[in-house]
Write a protein that holds these residues in place. Structure first.
Motif, PDB file in Angstrom:
ATOM      1  N   LEU A   6      -2.076   8.064  -2.962  1.00 40.28           N
ATOM      2  CA  LEU A   6      -2.510   8.350  -1.600  1.00 40.28           C
ATOM      3  C   LEU A   6      -1.521   9.285  -0.937  1.00 40.28           C
ATOM      4  CD1 LEU A   6      -3.273   4.700  -0.328  1.00 40.28           C
ATOM      5  CD2 LEU A   6      -4.973   6.374  -1.106  1.00 40.28           C
ATOM      6  N   SER A   7      -2.013  10.125  -0.041  1.00 31.16           N
ATOM      7  CA  SER A   7      -1.134  10.923   0.805  1.00 31.16           C
ATOM      8  C   SER A   7      -0.703  10.064   2.004  1.00 31.16           C
ATOM      9  CB  SER A   7      -1.878  12.159   1.315  1.00 31.16           C
ATOM     10  OG  SER A   7      -2.933  11.776   2.187  1.00 31.16           O
ATOM     11  N   ILE A   8       0.294  10.516   2.740  1.00 33.65           N
ATOM     12  CA  ILE A   8       0.721   9.780   3.926  1.00 33.65           C
ATOM     13  C   ILE A   8      -0.411   9.709   4.961  1.00 33.65           C
ATOM     14  CG2 ILE A   8       2.319   9.779   5.879  1.00 33.65           C
ATOM     15  CD1 ILE A   8       4.471  10.801   3.950  1.00 33.65           C
ATOM     16  N   PRO A   9      -1.140  10.803   5.251  1.00 26.79           N
ATOM     17  CA  PRO A   9      -2.275  10.658   6.175  1.00 26.79           C
ATOM     18  C   PRO A   9      -3.327   9.657   5.690  1.00 26.79           C
ATOM     19  CG  PRO A   9      -1.659  12.954   6.031  1.00 26.79           C
ATOM     20  CD  PRO A   9      -0.874  12.233   4.966  1.00 26.79           C
ATOM     21  N   GLU A  10      -3.596   9.610   4.392  1.00 31.84           N
ATOM     22  CA  GLU A  10      -4.544   8.617   3.881  1.00 31.84           C
ATOM     23  C   GLU A  10      -4.007   7.206   4.105  1.00 31.84           C
ATOM     24  OE1 GLU A  10      -6.804  11.068   0.281  1.00 31.84           O
ATOM     25  OE2 GLU A  10      -4.808  10.217  -0.084  1.00 31.84           O
ATOM     26  N   PHE A  11      -2.706   7.024   3.933  1.00 31.03           N
ATOM     27  CA  PHE A  11      -2.093   5.725   4.199  1.00 31.03           C
ATOM     28  C   PHE A  11      -2.288   5.333   5.666  1.00 31.03           C
ATOM     29  CE2 PHE A  11       1.559   3.418   5.929  1.00 31.03           C
ATOM     30  CZ  PHE A  11       1.567   2.284   5.138  1.00 31.03           C
ATOM     31  N   VAL A  12      -2.052   6.269   6.575  1.00 28.98           N
ATOM     32  CA  VAL A  12      -2.219   5.995   8.012  1.00 28.98           C
ATOM     33  C   VAL A  12      -3.666   5.628   8.315  1.00 28.98           C
ATOM     34  CG1 VAL A  12      -2.136   7.028  10.318  1.00 28.98           C
ATOM     35  CG2 VAL A  12      -0.257   7.419   8.702  1.00 28.98           C
ATOM     36  N   ALA A  13      -4.605   6.368   7.731  1.00 26.58           N
ATOM     37  CA  ALA A  13      -6.019   6.077   7.960  1.00 26.58           C
ATOM     38  C   ALA A  13      -6.381   4.673   7.487  1.00 26.58           C
ATOM     39  CB  ALA A  13      -6.889   7.116   7.251  1.00 26.58           C
ATOM     40  N   LEU A  47       0.824  -1.204   0.000  1.00 36.68           N
ATOM     41  CA  LEU A  47       0.000   0.000   0.000  1.00 36.68           C
ATOM     42  C   LEU A  47       0.863   1.260   0.000  1.00 36.68           C
ATOM     43  CD1 LEU A  47      -2.892   1.175   0.165  1.00 36.68           C
ATOM     44  CD2 LEU A  47      -2.625   1.188   2.655  1.00 36.68           C
ATOM     45  N   PHE A  48       1.965   1.227   0.730  1.00 33.84           N
ATOM     46  CA  PHE A  48       2.850   2.397   0.768  1.00 33.84           C
ATOM     47  C   PHE A  48       3.509   2.622  -0.589  1.00 33.84           C
ATOM     48  CE2 PHE A  48       6.660   4.831   1.505  1.00 33.84           C
ATOM     49  CZ  PHE A  48       6.272   5.764   2.455  1.00 33.84           C
ATOM     50  N   SER A  49       4.065   1.562  -1.154  1.00 31.76           N
ATOM     51  CA  SER A  49       4.786   1.689  -2.425  1.00 31.76           C
ATOM     52  C   SER A  49       3.862   2.085  -3.569  1.00 31.76           C
ATOM     53  CB  SER A  49       5.488   0.371  -2.747  1.00 31.76           C
ATOM     54  OG  SER A  49       6.258   0.470  -3.922  1.00 31.76           O
ATOM     55  N   GLU A  50       2.739   1.390  -3.673  1.00 26.46           N
ATOM     56  CA  GLU A  50       1.828   1.626  -4.794  1.00 26.46           C
ATOM     57  C   GLU A  50       0.884   2.796  -4.544  1.00 26.46           C
ATOM     58  OE1 GLU A  50       1.798  -0.149  -7.817  1.00 26.46           O
ATOM     59  OE2 GLU A  50       3.709  -0.804  -6.970  1.00 26.46           O
ATOM     60  N   GLY A  51       0.645   3.110  -3.281  1.00 34.52           N
ATOM     61  CA  GLY A  51      -0.240   4.222  -2.947  1.00 34.52           C
ATOM     62  C   GLY A  51       0.511   5.524  -2.774  1.00 34.52           C
ATOM     63  N   VAL A  52       1.289   5.618  -1.695  1.00 34.88           N
ATOM     64  CA  VAL A  52       2.048   6.837  -1.427  1.00 34.88           C
ATOM     65  C   VAL A  52       3.128   7.048  -2.488  1.00 34.88           C
ATOM     66  CG1 VAL A  52       3.525   8.023   0.247  1.00 34.88           C
ATOM     67  CG2 VAL A  52       1.583   6.643   1.044  1.00 34.88           C
ATOM     68  N   GLY A  53       3.860   5.979  -2.807  1.00 33.79           N
ATOM     69  CA  GLY A  53       4.976   6.100  -3.742  1.00 33.79           C
ATOM     70  C   GLY A  53       4.578   6.503  -5.139  1.00 33.79           C
ATOM     71  N   LYS A  54       3.354   6.204  -5.535  1.00 27.77           N
ATOM     72  CA  LYS A  54       2.889   6.546  -6.882  1.00 27.77           C
ATOM     73  C   LYS A  54       1.831   7.642  -6.858  1.00 27.77           C
ATOM     74  CE  LYS A  54       4.276   2.206  -8.951  1.00 27.77           C
ATOM     75  NZ  LYS A  54       3.916   1.012  -9.775  1.00 27.77           N
ATOM     76  N   ASN A  55       1.813   8.384  -5.753  1.00 29.30           N
ATOM     77  CA  ASN A  55       0.947   9.565  -5.615  1.00 29.30           C
ATOM     78  C   ASN A  55      -0.538   9.257  -5.746  1.00 29.30           C
ATOM     79  OD1 ASN A  55       3.133  11.431  -5.240  1.00 29.30           O
ATOM     80  ND2 ASN A  55       3.542  11.269  -7.446  1.00 29.30           N
TER      81      ASN A  55
END
Length: 490
Positions: free
Chosen positions: A364-371, A354-362
């Motif tokens: 998701l934001s970091i807060p969205e990742f935490v949520a 989720l971090f790599s494909e979400g945050v890393g590829k824009n």
């Protein structure tokens, strides 16, 4: 404040709403300070150039559980909890499953004993309900809910587990009265059974036909049906492992008219497609899960739904069946799509993916990742504010991420007992290098420092959706009253 047992200093802290520079001070098993300039503790961790995030919460995983088909998963509480820890998850909530003819209370007691002996991280569990007899609904289920097991799951498919609509109403009535959250595996069993039988009669037995048999409309119809049933009592329901675009649209439409419906999806629906089931021989069995993998358009719709809040959580749905006769291939190379154990492993890879494909590829934001990885899980399932955030008073569950570290996923490098990963050879960016559970540094430098059975059972409070005060319509009040001893008149 001074006298910290542990400080995490110099890192970038994130919540579900903001990202900021701060140190984290820990005493015992709790966070006591989150602010800049904290003095060193008895132990000090330098988190410079790292993200300091709440430990992940995975509220949908199958651990040391026998399936409805009678297959035992590869992971017990020890291997599953170790795998979760290495992936940055510090709390898991799997399932105590009641099979036909089994006492729900006994199933819960047996499962709790296994967890207590083996888990290295904190845990709770949901119930899986397959019986709706008076003992289960009038005594065992209410008692277990009041003891802190405040959510349970029901199936609309699988002959060995499913309940019908009449039973569903009985279950929803208990949930409304006891303020528990109902999780639903929503697929139309008869549609799947009808299509499967015709496929098998015509010799279509390969793994790829698993996807054909679990047609999207089966998921969509069942999703709509359980939402409508829940509206009789205006009771919250959470649709697990949403995969189909039409089911998403159904959930969105229901939310717009005020129905209390929530949803989750899983990494495999975001990153894999139905083409992965279409491999030579039985290789596609590794990718069979229910609901099945869909197409690229469904992937994009799911990413949109996570960003927009239609879906609130990202769970692993870790279902660890080996690629052998004990799991995926009970009949060897003669196994048909209908005999394949449904499910994919993913406890350890959930958050890095989720971090790599979400945050890393824009996406998701970091807060969205935490949520999606922690905070929303804690809120939805009655773990908040102990879990899912970094704040004074919360449990000291912390994952320290190196956002630039690249890791190539291989089955041999993971800590589950499955023997394969559906993401073999995939390189991802971002990894939780140090993990703190209840103030203990349990993962560091690639090593585990946690004893078997050192995790704690966390009794859960009323789930957030069940605490919301809503003005009930006269008809809803009437139908709710029919579940008690003093009906009201319309």
């Amino acid at each position: 404040m001074t006298g910290f047992d542990l400080t995490i200093r110099g890192g970038t802290v994130a919540s579900d709403t903001e990202v900021f520079r701060a140190d984290v001070g820990i005493v015992g098993d709790r966070i006591v300070a989150v602010e800049t300039g904290l003095p060193p503790g008895r132990r000090d961790i330098d988190a410079k150039n790292h993200l300091v995030l709440p430990g992940g919460v995975d509220t949908h995983c199958h651990v040391e559980q026998r399936s409805g088909m009678g297959r035992m998963g590869a992971d017990d509480w020890y291997s599953a909890s170790v795998s979760a820890a290495f992936g940055g998850t510090t709390t898991i909530v799997p399932f105590a499953a009641q099979h036909r003819g089994m006492s729900l209370k006994q199933a819960a007691a047996d499962y709790a004993a296994l967890a207590c002996q083996k888990s290295v991280i904190d845990y709770s569990y949901h119930l899986i309900l397959s019986e709706t007899d008076p003992q289960t609904l009038q005594h065992d289920l209410p008692e277990l809910i009041r003891s802190g097991i405040t959510s349970f799951k029901v199936y609309m498919t699988y002959d060995q587990l499913k309940i019908d609509d009449y039973q569903m109403l009985d279950v929803l009535a208990v949930a409304a009265r006891e303020r528990a959250l109902v999780m639903v595996h929503a697929e139309n069993n008869d549609v799947i059974r009808w299509v499967s039988q015709r496929l098998l009669e015509r010799g279509y037995t390969a793994p790829k036909y698993h996807g054909t048999s679990h047609v999207q409309l089966a998921e969509t119809e069942a999703t709509n049906r359980v939402i409508q049933l829940s509206r009789l009592f205006d009771v919250p329901v959470l649709i697990v492992h949403v995969s189909a675009r039409e089911a998403l649209a159904t959930i969105q439409a229901a939310q717009k008219i005020g129905a209390q419906v929530y949803g989750e999806t899983c990494p495999h629906y975001l990153l894999l497609t139905e083409d992965d089931m279409d491999l030579p021989g039985t290789e596609g069995a590794k990718y069979c899960c229910s609901p099945p993998l869909r197409d690229a358009a469904a992937q994009e719709a799911l990413w949109d739904a996570l960003r927009q809040g239609t879906l609130q959580t990202l769970s692993s749905d870790h279902a660890p069946y080996r690629y052998d006769a004990s799991g995926k291939l009970p009949e060897g190379d003669k196994t048909t799509f209908k005999q394949i154990a449904n499910g994919l492993p993913g406890l350890e890879t959930r958050l890095p993916l989720l971090f790599s494909e979400g945050v890393g590829k824009n996406r998701l934001s970091i807060p969205e990742f935490v949520a999606l990885s922690a905070t929303n899980h804690a809120r939805l399932y009655g773990l908040f504010p102990r879990k899912g955030l970094l704040a004074p008073g919360a449990d000291a569950d912390v994952a320290i991420w190196n956002p630039t570290r690249e890791v190539t996923l291989t089955a041999g490098a993971l800590h589950d007992q499955v023997g394969y990963t559906p993401y073999e050879g995939m390189t991802i960016k971002g990894w939780p290098e140090t993990v703190v559970s209840a103030g203990r540094v349990i993962v560091e430098n690639g090593r585990l420092n946690a004893a078997r059975g050192s995790g704690r059972f966390i009794p859960r409070s009323t789930p957030m959706p069940c605490t919301t005060e809503r003005e009930l319509t006269p008809s809803t009040r009437f139908f709710r009253s029919l579940t008690g001893s003093k009906p009201v008149s319309l």
